[in-house]
Design a protein around this motif. Structure first.
Motif, mmCIF file in Angstrom:
data_model
loop_
_atom_site.group_PDB
_atom_site.id
_atom_site.type_symbol
_atom_site.label_atom_id
_atom_site.label_comp_id
_atom_site.label_asym_id
_atom_site.label_seq_id
_atom_site.Cartn_x
_atom_site.Cartn_y
_atom_site.Cartn_z
ATOM 1 N N ASP A 1 -8.588 12.418 3.067
ATOM 2 C CA ASP A 1 -7.372 12.951 3.681
ATOM 3 C C ASP A 1 -6.363 13.195 2.562
ATOM 4 N N ALA A 2 -6.148 14.458 2.221
ATOM 5 C CA ALA A 2 -5.340 14.768 1.043
ATOM 6 C C ALA A 2 -3.842 14.733 1.351
ATOM 7 N N ARG A 3 -3.499 14.527 2.609
ATOM 8 C CA ARG A 3 -2.074 14.568 2.958
ATOM 9 C C ARG A 3 -1.350 13.364 2.358
ATOM 10 N N PRO A 4 -0.053 13.508 2.064
ATOM 11 C CA PRO A 4 0.687 12.385 1.474
ATOM 12 C C PRO A 4 0.876 11.254 2.484
ATOM 13 N N ALA A 5 1.037 10.040 1.945
ATOM 14 C CA ALA A 5 1.225 8.876 2.814
ATOM 15 C C ALA A 5 2.622 8.885 3.410
ATOM 16 N N LEU A 6 2.756 8.211 4.561
ATOM 17 C CA LEU A 6 4.067 8.091 5.210
ATOM 18 C C LEU A 6 5.018 7.294 4.326
ATOM 19 N N PRO A 7 6.319 7.619 4.350
ATOM 20 C CA PRO A 7 7.280 6.703 3.728
ATOM 21 C C PRO A 7 7.181 5.342 4.436
ATOM 22 N N PRO A 8 7.381 4.232 3.697
ATOM 23 C CA PRO A 8 7.185 2.906 4.301
ATOM 24 C C PRO A 8 7.986 2.699 5.585
ATOM 25 N N ALA A 9 9.237 3.155 5.590
ATOM 26 C CA ALA A 9 10.063 2.933 6.786
ATOM 27 C C ALA A 9 9.466 3.663 7.990
ATOM 28 N N ALA A 10 8.923 4.849 7.751
ATOM 29 C CA ALA A 10 8.330 5.609 8.849
ATOM 30 C C ALA A 10 7.071 4.923 9.345
ATOM 31 N N ALA A 11 6.304 4.320 8.422
ATOM 32 C CA ALA A 11 5.097 3.609 8.838
ATOM 33 C C ALA A 11 5.470 2.408 9.708
ATOM 34 N N ARG A 12 6.546 1.710 9.322
ATOM 35 C CA ARG A 12 6.985 0.573 10.147
ATOM 36 C C ARG A 12 7.402 1.050 11.532
ATOM 37 N N ARG A 13 8.093 2.193 11.568
ATOM 38 C CA ARG A 13 8.537 2.730 12.861
ATOM 39 C C ARG A 13 7.336 3.039 13.740
ATOM 40 N N LEU A 14 6.343 3.661 13.159
ATOM 41 C CA LEU A 14 5.153 4.001 13.950
ATOM 42 C C LEU A 14 4.530 2.736 14.529
ATOM 43 N N ALA A 15 4.477 1.676 13.705
ATOM 44 C CA ALA A 15 3.903 0.428 14.205
ATOM 45 C C ALA A 15 4.698 -0.068 15.409
ATOM 46 N N LEU A 16 6.018 0.068 15.351
ATOM 47 C CA LEU A 16 6.858 -0.367 16.470
ATOM 48 C C LEU A 16 6.591 0.469 17.713
#
Lengths: 451, 555
Positions: free
Chosen positions: B69-84
């Motif tokens: 998956d060549a797409r860039p990783a989520l910014p950390p804050a956005a990853a935390r939001r998704l988890a929520l």
């Protein structure tokens, strides 16, 4: 510590919840809506006012940096601990969207903090003047221990008799006997103050209904129970380390005796198992400098969450002292020196063959051991018929997953994380197979909790 | 794990244990000890020996690695939001009053759309939760699967619970052959599963419409009727005049549904022969009577449905409760190109035509048919004429059409015009009928529309009703209002003094509902910032940052 403590993730916060209902209720409160005057300090105090059903908002304050784990205070009447307000507040803080800005604590929060500081101070000075009660009258303590040992001996002897009766009549009969027989025997072991024996006896009752191959498993467990009885009855002839292991397996209380090891402890995993009486929380730590693996146990009775909670994937600078016994990994957490911080440390791993050998060797010190903690280097989660295994990337050997691990959502997290590529996995390796508890992706990246 | 081969001694021990030492003497053992105890002694030794000797198993065939998956990783804050957001799903959203906290699960679709607009890769360990969420909510699937990417398809092959991801992804995740790869295309078309063939046809149609039609023609005669229907339906994409011969031929199909679909597609081609035939038939039924004081449309519905009409897709049998002749008329007018009417009706514009009186109660029937035609032919000018001005006193507009039809007509207008029309409608008629119309407006709502909704909510509150009468619109507003409008709502958060005629306690509930609205808007603003990578933990975002977001990023 003046440095800003790291914000926890939502998962880390939700791990504090005493039950599913609290987790759900806390999740709903984890948004700015009901909160006002929320704030946090660098020292790890978070507070806020939460609008409840009444006219007066609840005052909620949490101290996450405390050496003995997060401490909570809320003016709500809930008996859950932490209550949904504390969870919601931490979620809001973890969300990091500016709803909990840096601020000076208000007076009501400061009062509570002040009280805690004073108590901690007192405890420290008391701690210096020798351990609290117990050692007051060594003679009385010795007599108490003797009386208890006699009770345990009576229980172990009775259990030996029951096992002999069982084997005389044949295990086939055990299938019909059902739980009743074992429950009663377990109760006798509780009376004998041998909680370790009681727990093992209770597990025997479930084996006949556990599917194909149960006679083998029942014989194994009966034999190990017999071995434990014999170990107790002949403990004076055992080496001191093994005798200590027998005492702790029987269920006698022990206290950490090892010299405290100060280290940066990486929190590898935290998970709870519960039976009707007790919730047991296991926390695995890895010492970055000492390279030791340690197990913290914490208990919660009557549906309460065990109090100790550590954020998986972060390191805690703290002292840890181990319990007596050969090959004993259990330890207790002493003073913590700083709030948890992120880390790039990963424990070194081994192959599946080395992991299997590690378990075999550990049985030398503790033949009752069900599993040992190991980190596997470069393994690929691989489907194997109905089951799964962790296959070495470099060799053609693999460790099958335990039946319980197969049915947990953590399996799919692990499979997704790997994507068919090698990953590093920490877990428990034993005679039932491997239980993954945490994994690291290739390249950089924090540990992903699988339990 | 593998056990080293069992010593026969162990098997003998198990057998003896099963039967009991009373029936069978254990092998070996210490003769000085009682038989059962000797058995347990031996079994303990064997058990520990067996466990200590465990060896790893032989590795099964390792899975093919997931595509990169060549797409860039989520910014950390956005990853935390998704988890929520995903954790909220796990917690479930049971019944009960909603209080002031936002409904996180409802924000997941927006979050996914925004993340997809950025082109971020999903964190692998969150894929299971994401797939579980998409499994429960079909509306979430397209965005969720796009975000989840190729690794989700790879995962779905390993877990039957997520099979939907294979169905939803063309070719089950394996790359479809490109149109120029003739041989692979032909083979997949001949041998593929139905879903694969539909996906293949759609993929080719999207790139080279003619190639797809030709591919379909090669096997058309041998396809099953229900498959023909699905294949024909995929020609909707990129429909053009060159498709006409093929569609004309399908008008003679054995299956009635195939014929009807072919006719429908042809009628959407204004230059087609079928459209021409329909124009003649419809034109014969509708005329302007100039002999009256006011020019009036007269309607003479067809007297029969002849075989040629039937061949052109007119369904002869009317549903229960409808007259045959009006049923036939409706179908003729719906299929006739709208462009023929100005010429037929005295050079009038669509607006003038719609304004003409219609004799003998035919207006509803005729206008409804024009509405369907405007939607089918995506004719904005006719749609505008049929919608009329939103502030017209009768809640229907001159078309007197239903809300559902109006929602469809609005769909043919561009986003700005649509928002403006709905804003005008709400300003005049309030919110009670606006829900369906709001659903077709682009998100986030354009400023005039957002203001109209907030004003109408404010009016509803002052009128003293309870907020849950408007819970549908409230929910939409939480998801669709532009987050930069949040500050305009500050005045509504307080509990107002209760007017005498208000429902008891309504003010408090309204304050709560508005608080939830504002909280949700703030949360959405935070979500967008996190995805932009501009959010800094612990910082209160400034107003400027918040409003600087281009509204397009939230789809």
């Amino acid at each position: 510590m003046t440095q800003q403590g790291v914000r926890w993730s939502a998962e880390q916060v939700l791990a504090l919840a005493p039950d599913a209902a609290s987790r759900k209720a806390g999740g709903k409160l984890g948004a700015a809506g009901p909160w006002s005057e929320a704030g946090s300090t660098d020292e790890g105090t978070v507070w806020g006012l939460c609008k409840g059903s009444g006219s007066k908002p609840y005052q909620t304050v949490v101290d996450i940096a405390d050496a003995s784990g997060p401490a909570y205070k809320c003016s709500c009447p809930s008996r859950k601990f932490p209550c949904k307000h504390a969870l919601g507040l931490l979620l809001l803080w973890a969300g990091g969207d500016g709803a909990v800005p840096q601020a000076e604590p208000p007076e009501w929060a400061e009062q509570w903090l002040e009280g805690r500081r004073k108590r901690a101070e007192q405890k420290r000075t008391e701690g210096g003047s020798g351990s609290p009660s117990g050692s007051a009258d060594p003679e009385a303590a010795r007599r108490r221990a003797e009386r208890r040992a006699e009770k345990v001996t009576a229980g172990a002897t009775e259990l030996e008799q029951r096992l002999a009766d069982l084997l005389r009549g044949g295990l086939a009969g055990a299938e019909q006997a059902g739980y009743g027989l074992w429950e009663e025997t377990a109760a006798r072991m509780v009376d004998a103050q041998a909680s370790g024996l009681a727990a093992r006896v209770r597990e025997l009752g479930a084996i006949p209904s556990s599917g194909p191959g149960w006679p083998v498993r029942l014989l194994e467990e009966c034999a190990l129970l017999h071995l434990l009885d014999q170990g107790w009855l002949h403990r004076e002839r055992l080496p001191e380390d093994l005798a200590a292991t027998v005492r702790s397996r029987i269920g006698l209380p022990a206290s950490p005796e090892g010299t405290p090891i100060r280290d940066r402890w990486l929190v590898l995993a935290q998970y709870d198992t519960a039976d009707t009486r007790l919730t047991t929380r296991r926390i695995w730590l890895y010492g970055a400098d000492s390279t030791r693996t340690a197990l913290l146990l914490s208990y919660g009775a009557g549906g309460r969450a065990p109090e100790l909670a550590l954020p998986v994937g972060l390191t805690v600078e703290a002292e840890v002292s181990s319990y007596p016994g050969a090959g004993q990994l259990r330890a207790s957490l002493g003073e913590r020196f700083a709030a948890p911080v992120p880390t790039s440390i990963r424990p070194p791993g081994m192959t599946t063959a080395q992991a299997a050998a590690r378990y075999g060797e550990a049985l030398r010190d503790d033949p009752w051991l069900d599993s040992v903690p190991v980190t596997l280097e470069r393994v690929i989660p691989t489907p194997d018929g109905e089951s799964w295994q962790l296959a070495d990337a470099g060799t053609d050997t693999a460790l099958p997953l335990t039946p319980t691990a197969r049915s947990r959502p953590g399996l799919w997290k692990l499979v997704a994380l790997s994507g068919g590529e090698p990953v590093k996995v920490f877990g428990e390796c034993g005679h039932r197979g491997f239980t993954p508890l945490a994994a690291w992706p290739q390249g950089t990246g924090e540990a992903v909790a699988l339990c | 794990m593998n056990r080293t081969p069992d010593a026969p001694a162990w098997e003998e021990l198990v057998t003896t244990a099963l039967l009991g030492t009373d029936r069978r003497t254990p092998p070996g053992g210490d003769p000085a000890r009682e038989a059962p105890v000797a058995l347990l002694d031996a079994a303990a030794v064997e058990t520990v020996r067996r466990r200590a000797g465990l060896l790893p198993a032989r590795a099964a065939d390792r899975p093919e690695p997931a595509p990169e998956d060549a797409r860039p990783a989520l910014p950390p804050a956005a990853a935390r939001r998704l988890a929520l957001l995903l954790a909220d799903r796990a917690g479930g959203t049971g019944g009960g009053r909603r209080g002031t906290s936002p409904d996180l699960m409802e924000l997941l679709p927006q979050w996914l759309t925004a993340a997809n607009a950025h082109g971020y890769a999903a964190p692998p360990q969150m894929l299971p939760a994401l797939l579980d969420a998409a499994r429960g909510r079909t509306d979430l699937r397209p965005a969720a699967l796009r975000f989840a990417g190729t690794r989700a398809v790879w995962l779905a092959r390993l877990n039957p619970d997520w099979r939907f991801a294979l169905r939803a992804t063309p070719g089950g995740g394996t790359a479809l052959p490109r149109p120029e790869e003739q041989e692979r295309v032909q083979r997949l078309w001949r041998e593929g599963l139905f879903a694969e063939r539909v996906a293949l046809l759609a993929a080719i149609r999207a790139r080279e419409p003619a190639a797809a039609r030709e591919l379909l023609a090669t096997t058309w005669a041998t396809e099953r009727a229900e498959d023909r229907l699905m294949f024909l339906d995929s020609l909707r994409t990129g429909l053009g005049p060159s498709d006409e011969p093929f569609l004309e031929q399908a008008l003679a199909d054995r299956s009635r549904n195939v014929r009807a679909t072919a006719a429908e597609l042809l009628s959407a081609l204004p230059g087609s022969a079928l459209a021409g035939r329909m124009a003649v038939r419809a034109g014969a039924c509708v005329a302007v009577d100039r002999t009256r004081d006011i020019p009036t449309i007269t309607v003479e519905a067809p007297h029969e449905c002849d075989p040629s009409m039937e061949r052109d897709g007119v369904v002869p049998k009317a549903p229960a409760g409808r007259g045959e002749r009006s049923w036939w008329l409706g179908q003729l007018v719906e299929a006739a190109p709208l462009g023929t009417w100005p010429g037929r009706l005295g050079g009038r514009t669509p607006a003038e035509i719609v304004a003409l009186p219609v004799a003998d109660d035919w207006q509803a029937e005729l206008h409804a048919a024009w509405c369907r035609a405007a939607v089918r032919q995506r004719d904005a000018e006719w749609a505008r004429a049929l919608l009329g001005t939103p502030s017209a006193p009768e809640a229907g507009g001159p078309g007197a059409v239903s809300l559902a039809e109006r929602a469809k007509l609005l769909g043919t207008l561009d986003a700005g015009e649509r928002a403006e029309w709905v804003a005008g409608f709400i300003a005049r008629h309030g919110l009670s009928e606006a829900f369906q119309l709001l659903g077709v407006c682009a998100v986030p709502w354009a400023a005039p529309l957002g203001r109209a909704v907030v004003d109408a909510l404010n009016i509803a509150r002052d009128a003293g009703s309870y907020p849950w009468s408007f819970s549908g619109v409230m929910g939409l507003a939480e998801r669709c209002l532009d987050p930069s409008e949040a500050s305009r709502l500050d005045g509504l958060l307080a509990v107002p003094d209760e007017p005498e005629d208000a429902s008891p306690g309504a003010g408090g509930y309204w304050a709560e509902a508005f608080q939830r609205l504002v909280t949700t808007l703030r949360l959405r603003a935070a979500m967008i910032e996190e995805l932009n990578g501009t959010a800094r933990a612990g910082d209160q975002p400034t107003r400027a940052e918040r409003t600087a977001q281009p509204p397009e990023t939230l789809g």
